[in-house]
Structure formats: structure tokens, C-alpha cells
Design a protein around this motif. Structure first.
Motif, short mmCIF file in Angstrom:
data_model
loop_
_atom_site.label_atom_id
_atom_site.label_comp_id
_atom_site.label_asym_id
_atom_site.label_seq_id
_atom_site.Cartn_x
_atom_site.Cartn_y
_atom_site.Cartn_z
N UNK A 1 4.08 63.97 1.86
CA UNK A 1 3.01 63.19 2.46
C UNK A 1 2.86 63.57 3.93
N UNK A 2 1.62 63.80 4.33
CA UNK A 2 1.34 64.19 5.71
C UNK A 2 0.36 63.20 6.34
N UNK A 3 0.49 63.06 7.66
CA UNK A 3 -0.50 62.25 8.36
C UNK A 3 -1.69 63.12 8.73
N UNK A 4 -2.64 62.58 9.45
CA UNK A 4 -3.86 63.32 9.78
C UNK A 4 -3.61 64.48 10.73
N UNK B 1 3.04 59.01 13.99
CA UNK B 1 1.65 58.59 14.23
C UNK B 1 1.21 57.79 13.02
N UNK B 2 1.00 56.50 13.23
CA UNK B 2 0.72 55.59 12.12
C UNK B 2 -0.50 54.75 12.45
N UNK B 3 -1.30 54.52 11.42
CA UNK B 3 -2.47 53.65 11.59
C UNK B 3 -2.06 52.20 11.45
N UNK B 4 -2.59 51.37 12.31
CA UNK B 4 -2.33 49.95 12.20
C UNK B 4 -3.10 49.36 11.02
N UNK B 5 -2.61 48.26 10.47
CA UNK B 5 -3.33 47.63 9.35
C UNK B 5 -4.77 47.30 9.74
N UNK B 6 -5.70 47.71 8.88
CA UNK B 6 -7.10 47.46 9.14
C UNK B 6 -7.76 48.48 10.05
N UNK B 7 -7.05 49.55 10.40
CA UNK B 7 -7.59 50.59 11.28
C UNK B 7 -7.20 51.95 10.75
N UNK C 1 -1.00 66.44 10.30
CA UNK C 1 -0.24 67.43 9.55
C UNK C 1 1.26 67.24 9.61
N UNK C 2 1.72 66.13 10.14
CA UNK C 2 3.16 65.88 10.22
C UNK C 2 3.67 65.27 8.91
N UNK C 3 4.87 65.70 8.49
CA UNK C 3 5.51 65.14 7.31
C UNK C 3 6.29 63.90 7.74
N UNK C 4 5.67 62.74 7.57
CA UNK C 4 6.22 61.50 8.12
C UNK C 4 7.56 61.15 7.48
N UNK C 5 7.61 61.10 6.15
CA UNK C 5 8.84 60.67 5.46
C UNK C 5 9.94 61.70 5.64
N UNK C 6 9.59 62.97 5.64
CA UNK C 6 10.60 64.00 5.88
C UNK C 6 11.26 63.79 7.24
#
Length: 324
Positions: free
Chosen positions: A120-123, A146-152, A125-130
Motif C-alpha cells: 500500500x502506497x500513499x499519494x 503522510x496521512x489524510x485526516x478523517x473527512x479530508x 508513493x511511500x510504502x506506509x505500512x512497510x
């Protein structure tokens, strides 16, 4: 005269203001950076305490497993149920993955459970869970995602604290958004800029007033006053100070030099008059002496001629003397 000529008094006062301003900027920057670092350390301390509570909860159920009171499946289910309901600082939660990136428990995204998130990658291109698993396994403890807040959908930085629970191969973690730290940083930076600007205006105004007052009393730069007095002390009375302020030091010095010039001119004129009078007296004395000498010579010459005429000669007396 330029205020940026640091050899002048205005330039030196300006330099002192600039140095004070630089010191304020450095001090303000240090304080703001220290504040941000302190806030970040506070977040880390909160995350450490939260993860310690979560791992203690897991360990409690693991102990029941080792004692035979619960099977592994039961112990893990009780642990995930407990973690799912745990909150701190209001809405903050915990999540669990295994070392292969499989979702074990996520209270906000239940669809994550039982699925692999290894790729799984974020926008960006980072592998967050890795990154989370790697941080937990190498015991680094903290990582930033880099994480999106709930509702955003906008990605914002989030500080993650993860720990590997080896007996169950679980990676338990939690995170706190730190975008507010940047907002607070820039807010404090603006506040510091406003304060520094006000201080600069105050100090600059006071410095300008002091410099203007001193220059008004002196009448110009102190270096000019010293150079002028040195020339006067050396006997140079031809020095002239242009555009002096009445009542100032240089103004009074200029009047003193003019008075000395007039006095020396008067002394020179009087000396010339005295010399002329002395010469006239000398000439008159010489004429009187010459006249007196001439009169003396004239009086002596007729008397001599008369006595010569009245005195008989010895030859004639001898011829007229009778024979005895």
C-alpha cells in the motif's frame, strides 16, 4: 553625510541598532525553534506513554495465554477488542499489523483487517505500512507518515510510534498529527516578527532622537570638532566651519576662532602703529641731534677767529720792547 558610514556617530548608532536587531532575530528564532522542538518532544512523550499502555494490555492477555487460562486466539481476540475501544487525548486510537503487513486491528478502518498492506502506497508513493513495520523491527520507535485526516483527502504529516510485540509478531502503533506544530511555528514566527518590528521602531526612534540631540549640541560630527580644535591649538586660525548651529559646540568654537582672528588682527595693527610711532620718534630724535650739533659748531667757530685777531705776535712784541 551617510548614516551607513560607520566612522560617523550616526553610523555607529545605526550599527548598534542593527546588532541589537540581529540579536533579537537570532534570539526569537532560537526560542521558536526550541518551542517547536519542545512541542515535538511532548508529542513523543505522549505517544510513548500511549504505546506503553497498549503493549501492557497485550502483555496482560499474553500472560493469560502462557498460564493456559486463554488460548492464543482467545487472548488475541480479547487484546484486539480492548485495543479497539481504547482512546487517549479524545479521538486518538491504536492499530495493529503483523510483521508481514497484514491488518490485525484498526478501529477506524475495519476493512483493513485480514488484508495485506505491504504494497500500500500513499499519494506520494511511500510504502506506509512497510515503514511502520521496519521502524518497529529495528526498534527506532518513531517515524513520520503522510496521512489524510478523517473527512479530508489532503495529506498531512503524522508522527507514528510503533513497537513490535515478538510473541505474537504484532506491530502495535499509534500516531499524532503534527501539522499543527508547523502552523504554531509560523504563528509564533509572525508574532516574533511583529514584536521585533515594534522593538526596532522603538529603538530606532530613540537612537535617531539621541543622535539628533547630540549632533545638535555638538553642531556636527565629534570627529570634525576634534580636528578643528587640534588645528586651532596648533595656531591655525584660518580654519572655518561651515553651516554651524548657533549655540552648539562647533558654533561657539567658530565664534571663538573668529574672535581670535580679530584680536590677532588688532594686535598686528597696533604693533604696526607702535612701530611706525617709534620710527617717527627715532627720526625726530635724529633730526634734533643733528640740529643741536650744527648749532654747537656754528657757535664755536666765530669765537676762535676773534681771539686770534686780538692776540699780538711775539715777534712784534720783541721788536717794540725798548733797550734797557
Amino acid at each position: 553625510m551617510s548614516i551607513f558610514s560607520f566612522s560617523s556617530m550616526k553610523g555607529r548608532l545605526t550599527l548598534s541598532v542593527l546588532v541589537a536587531l540581529l540579536g533579537l532575530i537570532l534570539l526569537g528564532t532560537f526560542q521558536i525553534l526550541h518551542l517547536r522542538a519542545q512541542l515535538l518532544e511532548d508529542r513523543k512523550a505522549t505517544l510513548n506513554a500511549a504505546v506503553d499502555i497498549a503493549t501492557s494490555t497485550i502483555k496482560a492477555f499474553h500472560e493469560q495465554e502462557t498460564k493456559g487460562e486463554l488460548s492464543r486466539e482467545q487472548a488475541q481476540k480479547h487484546a484486539t477488542d480492548a485495543l479497539r475501544g481504547m482512546r487517549y487525548l479524545g479521538p486518538e486510537y491504536f492499530y495493529v499489523y503483523d510483521s508481514k503487513g497484514m491488518g490485525v486491528m484498526h478501529p477506524i478502518r475495519p476493512e483493513y483487517v485480514g488484508k495485506s498492506h505491504w504494497d500500500r502506497q500513499d499519494k506520494q508513493g511511500n510504502y506506509t505500512v512497510r515503514d511502520l513495520v521496519k521502524t518497529a523491527l529495528d526498534k527506532t520507535g518513531f517515524t513520520e507518515t503522510q496521512t489524510a485526516k478523517p473527512g479530508s483527502e489532503a495529506l498531512v504529516p503524522k508522527l507514528q510510534r510503533v513497537e513490535h510485540f515478538a510473541p505474537w509478531d504484532w506491530v502495535v502503533g499509534t500516531g499524532l498529527y503534527i501539522d499543527d506544530l508547523d502552523a504554531l511555528f509560523y504563528q509564533q514566527l509572525r508574532n516574533a516578527g511583529i514584536v521585533i518590528g515594534l522593538i526596532l521602531l522603538l529603538v530606532g526612534g530613540i537612537t535617531w532622537w539621541v543622535a539628533r540631540s547630540l549632533l545638535a549640541q555638538i553642531g556636527g560630527e565629534p570627529a570634525l570638532a576634534v580636528a578643528t580644535m587640534s588645528k586651532v591649538a596648533a595656531g591655525d586660525l584660518t580654519v572655518t566651519i561651515d553651516r554651524t548651529i548657533p549655540g552648539s559646540l562647533l558654533g561657539e568654537l567658530n565664534q571663538l576662532v573668529e574672535a581670535l582672528r580679530r584680536m590677532m588682527a588688532n594686535i598686528s595693527q597696533n604693533a604696526s602703529q607702535v612701530a611706525a610711532a617709534a620710527q617717527e620718534i627715532s627720526d625726530t630724535s635724529a633730526r634734533v641731534a643733528d640740529a643741536a650739533s650744527a648749532q654747537t659748531d656754528a657757535a664755536v667757530l666765530p669765537g676762535s677767529i676773534s681771539s686770534c685777531r686780538n692776540r699780538p705776535s711775539r715777534s712784534m712784541s720783541a721788536q717794540t720792547r725798548p733797550t734797557p
